[in-house]
Design a protein around this motif. Structure first.
Motif, short mmCIF file in Angstrom:
data_model
loop_
_atom_site.label_atom_id
_atom_site.label_comp_id
_atom_site.label_asym_id
_atom_site.label_seq_id
_atom_site.Cartn_x
_atom_site.Cartn_y
_atom_site.Cartn_z
N SER A 106 12.79 3.65 -6.42
CA SER A 106 11.55 3.70 -6.35
C SER A 106 11.16 2.10 -5.15
N PRO A 107 10.72 1.76 -4.58
CA PRO A 107 9.72 1.14 -3.95
C PRO A 107 9.37 0.42 -5.07
N ASP A 108 9.69 -1.15 -5.03
CA ASP A 108 8.98 -1.55 -6.98
C ASP A 108 7.35 -2.12 -6.07
N GLY A 109 7.27 -3.36 -6.19
CA GLY A 109 5.47 -3.57 -6.37
C GLY A 109 5.66 -4.57 -5.00
N CYS A 110 6.62 -5.23 -5.26
CA CYS A 110 7.27 -5.76 -3.33
C CYS A 110 8.02 -5.07 -3.07
N ARG B 92 0.86 -1.46 0.14
CA ARG B 92 0.03 -0.71 0.06
C ARG B 92 0.98 1.60 -0.36
N ILE B 93 2.31 1.38 0.06
CA ILE B 93 3.07 1.94 -0.37
C ILE B 93 2.43 3.39 -1.57
N VAL B 94 2.36 4.85 -2.06
CA VAL B 94 2.52 5.33 -3.18
C VAL B 94 3.65 4.63 -4.26
N THR B 95 3.86 5.00 -5.22
CA THR B 95 4.90 4.87 -5.88
C THR B 95 5.38 6.15 -7.08
#
Lengths: 337, 337
Positions: free
Chosen positions: B186-190, A317-320
């Motif tokens: 960026s944080p990826d989907g995981c 649920r982090i906004v990317t």
């Protein structure tokens, strides 16, 4: 590098654009005046499910709703790409029962519901999908209603040469002011035919749908009935959490919206007698939604920031990133008043 | 109309092009020589899951596989975006057990399996998804293995400033010959970080992966081990019916392939010491597959017509169109011998 339709929507991740969606769009008055367009709107476009209201019009004009006791939810379902939730499928079965028909008469095929939630619910209850879960089952029920009302043999009603589809073709030709006899035609996902037309013809059709006095006389009241049924029952046009449903709920009668596969969207706006048609070149449904939100916002409708610029969230649920309209592409949309 | 990357893949319906996918692609030798490219390959591109082999390399180089008794399937899973089928998730649990860890140590979040079939199977058996079903759970198990082997506190291993991710960043920088310190991240989907880089740097990395003598010495044997593990166990890199799995099975050791989200694909071809990287501007995974098939075919690998030009079938299994490469875009791919 080659020439292309402009980028309408970008997907960002941190500081960079990750993906981009090009497309074409047109906003037209019911008089046929284009008030704004972008990209190649002459290009032949399959409207896919965005045309469903016109696939329902001949049925409503035939008198079938009164003859079979169809209600507003039935009419909303004829315009729908529904989610296959229990509330949808139960109404489809009732609709068929009113016609003296059953599931086996639907020729749309079947698929697991489009939405993950509805698929999980169906599997959790140990059911498998059948034709009622096809997102087009309401449209097909409407086609069967036309066949029953006109006393045509309904078998094969989904084929392009059946009187049902020919009546629909003539309706679209007259409402959108376009020739379909020589147009590319293909079975759609549900096997009923979809005819390609220039994008601005699709916009004209929905501008007239928004101002039905501009439609052929016999479609005036049927268009009013469909507009009212769909905008008052938006759950039945799509489903829980879906864009068409959310937007028609939020706009509370000021707009009819409908998605079509492969990145098509249409809208009809009665207060300005406007029709909107857009197609993302890539076929992205999400990009089409963001482009539609941007057009509606620039025309002056109250569109929430979440619909104009949805955040992308990851599995924690982090906004990317976000999906956003390219402002410069839409900057010259005029005040429609 | 504006300038854009060329159209690489078209989706047709009956006699008309319905959707089109633009993109960029590069084929590079391990020496750094570009033998073919199209579109803007300087553009920063998030490799997403296509980079997983390089996210696994530092772990393999650390000696963790021997220390924890990891087998080839475990290594294949570290490179995987798996389907969340029972055979995948059981192995992920075993992998964590070998590390003395458990599901709660995974920081990848969860989602219903990517494929409809696996989602239906899970719901049918009245299970809900957890971190084991995340398509990246094998990659995360590999990151935990590196932390355990190096005796770093594994909590927060998915954050960009954790030693695990810094080791991965340095590995990617050295293998792909690119600076990531100043790159968008960026944080990826995981949630693990994904760093953007020019597309040709990604191709260079996988060319060297195909010819690991060109990698920094400590990654030579680890790259061979990962290549072998993945290409001999392609089910564990993706899953039933998935493109990476199908292609690696069909090519039987001649190619390593890996998808990344938003239309990225990479391949490594040892016999020609080539790396391939491509990105569809729209993010379409299906278009990326067709573009990859076309490149591999033109390079001389045996690719089936169904992979090069998949038919589109509707809900009644009627063929309504196809997805095909635009031949002119790929016509000048040279013989790699």
């Amino acid at each position: 590098m080659t020439l292309a339709n402009p980028t309408l929507v970008e997907l960002t991740r941190a500081d960079a654009v990750e993906s981009e969606h090009r497309g074409r769009a047109v906003v037209m008055r019911s008089t046929g005046e284009t008030i704004w367009s972008i990209g190649d709107t002459d290009r032949l476009t399959y409207p896919r499910s965005a045309i469903k209201a016109f696939q329902a019009l001949p049925m409503v004009a035939s008198g079938a709703p009164k003859a079979f006791g169809l209600d507003d939810i039935d009419l909303a379902l004829t315009c729908a790409s529904h989610e296959g939730e229990a509330r949808h499928t139960e109404k489809v079965i009732e609709f068929l029962t009113k016609l003296g028909l059953s599931l086996t008469d639907l020729e749309c095929g079947y698929h697991w519901p489009m939405g993950e939630r509805a698929t999980v619910d169906l599997a959790w209850s140990h059911h498998r999908p059948d034709a009622r879960h096809n997102n087009c089952s309401g449209k097909h029920a409407g086609m069967l209603a036309l066949a029953r009302q006109e006393e045509w043999d309904h078998h094969g009603y989904s084929k392009a040469d059946h009187p049902v589809q020919q009546a629909i073709r003539v309706c679209i030709e007259r409402c959108c002011d376009t020739d379909l006899v020589h147009a590319p035609v293909s079975p759609d996902g549900c096997t009923a035919p979809t005819w390609a037309m220039p994008l601005h013809r699709l916009a004209l059709g929905f501008a007239r749908f928004a101002d039905p006095h501009r439609l052929p006389t016999e479609f005036l009241e049927p268009a009013q009935a469909l507009y009212s049924a769909a905008t008052r029952n938006p759950f039945y046009v799509a489903g829980t959490g879906r864009y068409c449903t959310r937007m028609m709920m939020a706009l509370n009668g000021r707009a009819f919206l409908k998605v079509g596969a492969e990145g098509v969207y249409i809208a009809a706006l009665p207060e300005w007698k406007l029709g909107i048609a857009l197609k993302m070149d890539s076929g992205s449904a999400l990009a089409a939604e963001v482009a539609m939100s941007e057009i509606l916002h620039r025309l002056g409708l109250p569109i929430s920031p979440e619909e104009r610029q949805p955040a992308i969230r990851n599995r924690n649920r982090i906004v990317t990133g976000e999906i956003r309209a390219v402002g410069s592409a839409f900057a010259d949309i005029p005040n429609p008043d």
